[in-house]
Write an enzyme that holds these catalytic residues in place. Structure first.
Site, mmCIF file in Angstrom:
data_model
loop_
_atom_site.group_PDB
_atom_site.id
_atom_site.type_symbol
_atom_site.label_atom_id
_atom_site.label_comp_id
_atom_site.label_asym_id
_atom_site.label_seq_id
_atom_site.Cartn_x
_atom_site.Cartn_y
_atom_site.Cartn_z
ATOM 1 C CE1 TYR A 168 -3.524 -2.737 0.316
ATOM 2 C CE2 TYR A 168 -3.179 -2.465 2.411
ATOM 3 C CZ TYR A 168 -4.465 -2.935 1.477
ATOM 4 O OH TYR A 168 -5.312 -4.062 1.328
ATOM 5 N NE ARG A 178 -0.263 -2.681 -6.741
ATOM 6 C CZ ARG A 178 -0.225 -3.014 -5.752
ATOM 7 N NH1 ARG A 178 0.371 -2.021 -4.589
ATOM 8 N NH2 ARG A 178 -1.498 -3.385 -5.113
ATOM 9 C CG HIS A 179 -2.746 -0.904 -10.743
ATOM 10 N ND1 HIS A 179 -2.799 -0.354 -9.047
ATOM 11 C CD2 HIS A 179 -2.556 -2.163 -10.044
ATOM 12 C CE1 HIS A 179 -3.586 -1.200 -8.201
ATOM 13 N NE2 HIS A 179 -3.624 -2.078 -8.882
ATOM 14 C CB THR A 191 -10.883 -4.138 -2.575
ATOM 15 O OG1 THR A 191 -10.620 -4.349 -1.545
ATOM 16 C CG2 THR A 191 -9.204 -4.244 -3.807
ATOM 17 N NE ARG A 223 -6.695 -2.325 -9.083
ATOM 18 C CZ ARG A 223 -7.587 -3.291 -8.653
ATOM 19 N NH1 ARG A 223 -8.735 -2.766 -8.710
ATOM 20 N NH2 ARG A 223 -7.231 -3.970 -7.875
ATOM 21 C CE LYS A 251 -0.085 -7.752 -1.659
ATOM 22 N NZ LYS A 251 -0.870 -8.531 -2.401
ATOM 23 C CG HIS A 308 -3.908 -6.680 -11.303
ATOM 24 N ND1 HIS A 308 -4.151 -5.785 -10.106
ATOM 25 C CD2 HIS A 308 -4.184 -7.202 -12.091
ATOM 26 C CE1 HIS A 308 -5.471 -5.375 -11.435
ATOM 27 N NE2 HIS A 308 -5.283 -6.670 -12.392
ATOM 28 C CG ASP A 309 -0.612 -6.705 -5.038
ATOM 29 O OD1 ASP A 309 -1.292 -6.585 -6.431
ATOM 30 O OD2 ASP A 309 -0.584 -6.061 -3.879
#
Ligand SMILES: *[C@@H]1O[C@H](CO)[C@@H](O)[C@H](O)[C@H]1NC(C)=O
Ligand SMILES: *[C@@H]1O[C@H](CO)[C@@H](O)[C@H](O)[C@H]1NC(C)=O
Ligand SMILES: *[C@@H]1O[C@H](CO)[C@@H](O)[C@H](O)[C@H]1NC(C)=O
Ligand SMILES: *[C@@H]1O[C@H](CO)[C@@H](O)[C@H](O)[C@H]1NC(C)=O
Ligand SMILES: *[C@@H]1O[C@H](CO)[C@@H](O)[C@H](O)[C@H]1NC(C)=O
Ligand SMILES: *[C@@H]1O[C@H](CO)[C@@H](O)[C@H](O)[C@H]1NC(C)=O
Ligand SMILES: *[C@@H]1O[C@H](CO)[C@@H](O)[C@H](O)[C@H]1NC(C)=O
Ligand SMILES: *[C@@H]1O[C@H](CO)[C@@H](O)[C@H](O)[C@H]1NC(C)=O
Ligand SMILES: *[C@@H]1O[C@H](CO)[C@@H](O)[C@H](O)[C@H]1NC(C)=O
Length: 457
Positions: free
Chosen positions: A38, A66-67, A73, A150, A282, A351-352
């Site tokens: 984040y 990544r975006h 979410t 996104r 992650k 994405h991540d």
């Protein structure tokens, strides 16, 4: 022309406070660099210089991004709304420090990029243009994006920054972006969701167990303190994490990235613990902590090898039946290769979770043991792995090839958020680089399709 330059100046001034083109987010770094995935992108310290070494010139770059910063979410939005509902309904007394929460209304958007996140991507496009000027003045990247709004918008904002840095003179702008669908049943190397036995990313039991175990090591005293400041709110352990989440999400909801009041409710050690919590999440979802984590990334990794070697076999042979869409990768319009078509620049947006799995597929963190779920490990202990160092918002990996005077063969190097990540298992030199042939030879996991066979019973 003049007005465009002025507009460019205006854009950087408007966001000069916290986020810059060169080094990303730099306000309150002892807090803001500890938000895991984040965190807004920041330039990560590198043991090895990320500059182009003397006597070398870059011959190829594949950006994997990544975006940019987004709102929470949909599922988190529900949790956050309930959090404030409970606080407002039940708190009988707020301490002075917590008093601002009394009047706080949770009204963040959901899923989409924030204005700050759009700006991050424009910055990333400018930085990419400047960093690779010997190539970017001549070539435009071949752009691909996963189809989520996104992500697509991030690709557009990146290309906007790239175009602006170029002097806004290219008549081919807006540059074409190949969208790859995230719908069920679609093969997509930027959104690998086909593997049905893969416990889905952050929602996997393995990741949840690791998070909960670590959270319970340190959260009790934080919970007691927060509940002492919000009498009768009775927040649970997971709600303390949700309250901490308000700090990054309210910060990136400010267009200029001004740090949120929620951040000051927690001390630096608590932010380090939070950062590690997000890293565990992650690691055990997307990397080696998850038995099928690295396998999710093999499709993209094979595409990278095909691009680096100008050899389409890596994306069409039998081992490539992974997340690759063979229809797309068969044609030079949708998967261009050289040498007939010179294409040294690629830019992909995702994405991540996908970035993490791709790094794992390439074995970039193979020398990192499974992260402890009971002791905080430093980035030295984890060989540079942490969610904040690898997959923050607007994260960018540069997969480079370079030609050097002293070398017959091209060299491969990986730079993640300005940190050189030394290649594994291919006789990397002191600058973390391997020859192309040794790099490819080290990628047997990728070229063999990973454990894709285990995805289906
Ligand atoms: C407030 O506290 C009561 C009693 O503990 C509980 O039943 C209720 O669900 C709480 N309200 C909210 C909005 O959480
Ligand atoms: C909260 O709102 C009320 C009513 O608008 C106001 O009187 C009060 O000063 C506000 N409190 C804080 C902490 O801003
Ligand atoms: C980012 O891209 C979107 C979609 O193209 C566009 O609407 C938005 O204005 C861009 N953001 C900025 C700050 O220019
Ligand atoms: C592959 O890509 C083509 C072209 O975009 C698309 O029509 C097709 O549905 C895709 N197939 C799969 C399985 O993803
Ligand atoms: C967490 O630690 C416990 C105790 O060491 C271990 O049994 C468990 O497998 C670990 N879980 C994860 C996800 O690492
Ligand atoms: C940054 O934005 C916030 C609101 O988004 C505003 O309150 C603050 O004054 C701005 N700060 C600067 C330095 O522009
Ligand atoms: C890391 O943990 C996963 C399970 O969470 C396990 O499958 C894997 O074998 C472990 N790796 C090592 C090197 O212990
Ligand atoms: C999509 O992926 C599946 C599983 O790897 C594979 O069997 C299928 O042939 C792929 N489809 C295309 C169009 O590449
Ligand atoms: C990384 O480790 C995996 C699992 O042991 C192995 O299959 C793979 O070949 C390794 N990758 C590299 C680049 O060493």
């Amino acid at each position: 022309m003049l007005s465009i330059i002025l507009l460019g100046t205006f854009i950087s001034l408007g966001s000069a406070q916290c986020d810059t083109v060169e080094t990303g987010y730099q306000c309150d770094t002892s807090i803001s660099h500890n938000w895991g995935n984040y965190a807004p992108y920041f330039s990560v310290p590198s043991t090895i210089s990320a500059d182009t070494p003397a006597g070398c010139s870059i011959s190829f770059v594949n950006l994997l991004s990544r975006h940019g910063a987004r709102f929470p979410t949909t599922s988190k939005t529900t949790e956050y709304e309930e959090l404030f509902e409970q606080i407002h309904a039940n708190t009988t007394s707020y301490s002075a420090e917590y008093d601002f929460i009394k009047n706080y209304t949770y009204d963040l958007g959901a899923n989409d990029l924030t204005a700050f996140g759009q700006q991050e991507m424009i910055h990333s496009g400018i930085k990419f243009y400047e960093r690779y000027k010997t190539l970017t003045t001549l070539y435009t990247p071949f752009f691909r994006s996963s189809s989520d709004d996104r992500v697509v918008e991030s690709a557009q904002n990146f290309s906007q920054g790239f175009h602006q840095a170029r002097g806004s003179i290219d008549p081919n702008y807006p540059y074409p972006i190949l969208l790859i669908s995230e719908d069920d049943g679609q093969n997509n190397t930027l959104y690998a969701q086909l593997c049905t036995n893969y416990e889905d990313g952050p929602d996997s039991d393995i990741a949840n167990d690791a998070e909960d175990t670590w959270r319970d090591v340190w959260i009790s005293e934080v919970k007691t303190r927060v509940n002492d400041n919000l009498i009768d709110a009775s927040l649970s352990k997971s709600q303390i994490i949700y309250l901490m989440d308000q700090c990054p999400f309210n910060t990136i909801a400010n267009v200029n990235g001004t740090i949120s009041s929620f951040c000051g409710l927690f001390n630096e050690m608590e932010w380090e613990n939070y950062n590690y919590y997000r890293s565990l999440s992650k690691w055990y979802a997307d990397l080696q902590g998850n038995p099928l984590g690295p396998t999710q990334g093999v499709g993209f990794a094979a595409e990278l090898i095909a691009r680096m070697t100008n050899n389409r076999n890596y994306v069409t042979d039998a081992n490539s039946y992974t997340s690759i869409n063979h229809t797309l990768d068969y044609f030079s319009t949708t998967f261009p290769l050289g040498p007939d078509l010179v294409h040294p620049l690629y830019a992909d947006f995702s994405h991540d979770d996908d970035l993490g799995s791709i790094f794992a597929a390439l074995g970039l963190y193979n020398s990192t043991a499974n992260l402890s779920n009971i002791t905080l490990e430093t980035t030295t202990q984890t060989n540079g792995y942490s969610a904040g160092w690898t997959v923050p918002f607007a994260a960018r990996a540069y997969f480079e090839k370079m030609v050097c005077l002293s070398e017959v063969e091209e060299l491969v190097r990986v730079v993640i958020n300005d940190r050189v990540v030394p290649l594994q298992n291919c006789d990397a030199d002191s600058l973390g680089r391997c020859t192309l042939s040794k790099f490819v030879a080290s990628q047997s996991f990728v070229t063999g399709g990973g454990l894709w066979g285990q995805c289906f019973d």
